[in-house]
Design a protein around this motif. Structure first.
Motif, PDB file in Angstrom:
ATOM      1  N   LEU A 171      13.290  10.427   8.502  1.00 21.98           N
ATOM      2  CA  LEU A 171      12.356  11.748   8.396  1.00 21.98           C
ATOM      3  C   LEU A 171      12.375  12.556   6.868  1.00 21.98           C
ATOM      4  N   ARG A 172      13.462  12.233   6.100  1.00 22.81           N
ATOM      5  CA  ARG A 172      13.614  12.965   4.851  1.00 22.81           C
ATOM      6  C   ARG A 172      12.745  11.925   3.957  1.00 22.81           C
ATOM      7  N   PHE A 173      12.876  10.627   4.197  1.00 20.38           N
ATOM      8  CA  PHE A 173      11.930   9.873   3.389  1.00 20.38           C
ATOM      9  C   PHE A 173      10.651  10.111   3.709  1.00 20.38           C
ATOM     10  N   GLY A 174      10.106  10.302   5.095  1.00 17.19           N
ATOM     11  CA  GLY A 174       8.795  10.751   5.232  1.00 17.19           C
ATOM     12  C   GLY A 174       8.365  12.158   4.602  1.00 17.19           C
ATOM     13  N   GLU A 175       9.312  13.097   4.840  1.00 16.77           N
ATOM     14  CA  GLU A 175       8.914  14.330   3.987  1.00 16.77           C
ATOM     15  C   GLU A 175       8.771  13.930   2.322  1.00 16.77           C
ATOM     16  N   LEU A 176       9.512  13.538   1.539  1.00 17.53           N
ATOM     17  CA  LEU A 176       9.318  13.114   0.422  1.00 17.53           C
ATOM     18  C   LEU A 176       8.265  12.251  -0.116  1.00 17.53           C
ATOM     19  N   ILE A 177       7.915  11.382   0.767  1.00  8.60           N
ATOM     20  CA  ILE A 177       6.767  10.398   0.538  1.00  8.60           C
ATOM     21  C   ILE A 177       5.618  11.460   0.435  1.00  8.60           C
ATOM     22  N   ALA A 178       5.567  12.012   1.744  1.00 10.56           N
ATOM     23  CA  ALA A 178       4.301  12.966   2.040  1.00 10.56           C
ATOM     24  C   ALA A 178       3.984  13.853   0.897  1.00 10.56           C
ATOM     25  N   GLU A 179       5.143  14.372   0.171  1.00 13.71           N
ATOM     26  CA  GLU A 179       4.825  15.403  -1.136  1.00 13.71           C
ATOM     27  C   GLU A 179       4.021  14.704  -2.114  1.00 13.71           C
ATOM     28  N   LYS A 180       4.233  13.378  -2.055  1.00 10.15           N
ATOM     29  CA  LYS A 180       3.413  12.629  -3.041  1.00 10.15           C
ATOM     30  C   LYS A 180       2.190  12.141  -2.678  1.00 10.15           C
ATOM     31  N   MET A 181       1.804  12.404  -1.410  1.00  8.98           N
ATOM     32  CA  MET A 181       0.538  11.838  -1.044  1.00  8.98           C
ATOM     33  C   MET A 181      -0.609  13.047  -0.922  1.00  8.98           C
ATOM     34  N   ASP A 182      -1.823  12.731  -1.070  1.00  6.48           N
ATOM     35  CA  ASP A 182      -2.919  13.935  -1.166  1.00  6.48           C
ATOM     36  C   ASP A 182      -3.262  14.318   0.159  1.00  6.48           C
ATOM     37  N   GLY A 183      -3.476  15.494   0.407  1.00  6.85           N
ATOM     38  CA  GLY A 183      -3.923  16.058   1.636  1.00  6.85           C
ATOM     39  C   GLY A 183      -2.951  16.076   2.843  1.00  6.85           C
ATOM     40  N   ASP A 184      -3.357  16.491   4.007  1.00  8.69           N
ATOM     41  CA  ASP A 184      -2.534  16.694   5.255  1.00  8.69           C
ATOM     42  C   ASP A 184      -1.997  15.236   5.584  1.00  8.69           C
ATOM     43  N   VAL A 185      -0.540  15.023   5.903  1.00  3.74           N
ATOM     44  CA  VAL A 185      -0.137  13.819   6.393  1.00  3.74           C
ATOM     45  C   VAL A 185       0.280  13.918   7.795  1.00  3.74           C
ATOM     46  N   LYS A 186      -0.042  13.060   8.714  1.00  2.20           N
ATOM     47  CA  LYS A 186       0.184  12.932  10.069  1.00  2.20           C
ATOM     48  C   LYS A 186       1.524  12.059   9.964  1.00  2.20           C
ATOM     49  N   HIS A 187       2.555  12.469  10.579  1.00  2.57           N
ATOM     50  CA  HIS A 187       3.656  11.918  11.118  1.00  2.57           C
ATOM     51  C   HIS A 187       3.551  11.231  12.317  1.00  2.57           C
ATOM     52  N   VAL A 188       3.399   9.776  12.446  1.00  3.03           N
ATOM     53  CA  VAL A 188       3.355   9.139  13.674  1.00  3.03           C
ATOM     54  C   VAL A 188       4.659   8.439  14.475  1.00  3.03           C
ATOM     55  N   HIS A 189       5.029   8.584  15.223  1.00  7.75           N
ATOM     56  CA  HIS A 189       6.198   8.118  15.798  1.00  7.75           C
ATOM     57  C   HIS A 189       6.024   7.304  16.954  1.00  7.75           C
ATOM     58  N   GLY A 190       6.062   5.836  16.415  1.00  6.56           N
ATOM     59  CA  GLY A 190       5.810   4.668  17.208  1.00  6.56           C
ATOM     60  C   GLY A 190       4.448   4.585  17.679  1.00  6.56           C
ATOM     61  N   ARG A 191       4.018   3.663  18.129  1.00  2.00           N
ATOM     62  CA  ARG A 191       2.608   3.313  18.850  1.00  2.00           C
ATOM     63  C   ARG A 191       2.639   2.620  19.980  1.00  2.00           C
ATOM     64  N   GLU A 192       1.426   2.851  20.652  1.00  2.00           N
ATOM     65  CA  GLU A 192       1.479   2.216  22.096  1.00  2.00           C
ATOM     66  C   GLU A 192       0.210   2.496  22.693  1.00  2.00           C
ATOM     67  N   GLY A 193      -0.509   1.408  23.367  1.00  2.00           N
ATOM     68  CA  GLY A 193      -1.781   1.776  23.912  1.00  2.00           C
ATOM     69  C   GLY A 193      -2.868   1.380  23.130  1.00  2.00           C
ATOM     70  N   GLU A 194      -3.984   2.196  23.579  1.00  2.00           N
ATOM     71  CA  GLU A 194      -5.152   2.275  22.661  1.00  2.00           C
ATOM     72  C   GLU A 194      -5.119   3.244  21.612  1.00  2.00           C
ATOM     73  N   THR A 195      -4.492   2.849  20.615  1.00  4.09           N
ATOM     74  CA  THR A 195      -4.186   3.897  19.359  1.00  4.09           C
ATOM     75  C   THR A 195      -5.319   3.941  18.594  1.00  4.09           C
TER      76      THR A 195
END
Ligand SMILES: NC(=O)C1=CN([C@@H]2O[C@H](COP(=O)(O)OP(=O)(O)OC[C@H]3O[C@@H](n4cnc5c(N)ncnc54)[C@H](OP(=O)(O)O)[C@@H]3O)[C@@H](O)[C@H]2O)C=CC1
Ligand SMILES: O=C(O)C1=N[C@H](C(=O)O)C[C@H](O)C1
Length: 268
Positions: A171-195
């Protein structure tokens, strides 16, 4: 009177607590003065050194809180953290919080407590992990404008006994990486089905639970035509225990405030 740091360990009977006890016992600058766990733990009353697999320390595992210690290291469970923070504030005791899986209310309580006592709070006490966090930020900053875009996914692997997912470190990796991305970042936990197709501004998280893995994180930066993966993996728990002990030393003489392992390691 001894100049040694008087260390109390919260969650001392656990996997991490035992390694903190074992490593701190070898440190000439530290005297272990309290080994705390909850009253229902089956090891209460036993010598904390013997429980940690070293020689007896004459410190018994106990649910009782010391009146004084130079610092407290907490590796317990989220349910136990609020009490630990309150007790340290009441005793004006510096505190290292390593427990993960905390909710937002608990995080706010930690921030409030840090106005009164010095606290190091970090989901990973490992030097290698914290350095890798900086590298991940650098890679993100460099790649975010690459032609075709970059997809960032975080895969973490831990032992079967781990109680929270994804790991606090992921989660901390994600927060720190998101700080360096532009715009709103969506955090997606796993994927399943018609994504549907992956959107550009998301970070994916995947938690693997296997055997006795003491902790491993892989950050994948996928582009069109090539890919970078950075992997940081513990061989055993001592990287976390020694990091927590370094944090405990760092706190000696520090004013109230919320510090991170970046501060402890000089990476801020
Ligand atoms: N920041 C970092 O670098 C790291 C953080 N961690 C985190 O540290 C935490 C502990 O991990 P680990 O040692 O593997 O877990 P364990 O479950 O082995 O240890 C937790 C200990 O806390 C005890 N405990 C439970 N309830 C209470 C309570 N109310 N008061 C005091 N102690 C209590 C448990 O007792 P019982 O077994 O009887 O429930 C156990 O002895 C986890 O959140 C983990 O994610 C782990 C490694 C590194
Ligand atoms: O529970 C663990 O073992 C670990 N937990 C921490 C986390 O959730 O990030 C740190 C480390 O990866 C080991």
């Amino acid at each position: 009177m001894s100049n040694q740091i008087q260390l109390a360990v919260h969650g001392a009977a656990g996997r991490m607590g035992r390694r903190v006890v074992a490593l701190a016992a070898e440190d000439k600058d530290i005297q272990i003065t309290a080994a705390i766990d909850h009253a229902d733990n089956g090891l209460i009353g036993q010598d904390a050194g013997l429980v940690a697999g070293i020689a007896a320390l004459d410190v018994l595992l106990s649910p009782d809180w010391p009146n004084y210690a130079s610092v407290m290291i907490d590796f317990s469970l989220p349910v136990a953290v609020d009490g630990c923070v309150a007790k340290c504030v009441a005793a004006k005791m510096p505190l290292v919080i390593a427990t993960t899986g905390l909710n937002d209310v608990q995080k706010e309580a930690i921030a409030a407590a840090a106005k009164l006592i010095p606290i190091v709070w970090a989901p990973s006490m490992s030097t290698a992990v914290n350095l890798t966090m900086k590298v991940a930020q650098q890679i993100t900053e460099t790649l975010k404008h690459v032609a075709g875009g970059v997809d960032i996914e975080i895969i973490e692997r831990h032992h079967r006994f781990k109680a929270d997912a994804p790991s606090g470190t992921a989660l901390r990796f994600g927060e720190l990486i998101a700080e360096k991305m532009d715009g709103d970042v969506k955090h997606v936990h796993g994927r399943e089905g018609e994504t549907g197709q992956r959107t550009r501004n998301e970070i994916g998280y995947h938690a693997v639970r296997v055997g006795d893995n003491p902790g491993e994180h892989t950050i994948v930066f996928g582009m069109m035509g090539e890919r970078i993966e950075i992997n940081v993996a513990a061989s055993n728990r001592d990287c976390y225990a020694s990091g927590a002990i370094a944090a405990a030393k760092f706190l000696q003489g520090k004013p109230a405030g919320l510090y991170s392992m970046f501060d402890v390691l000089g990476l801020s």
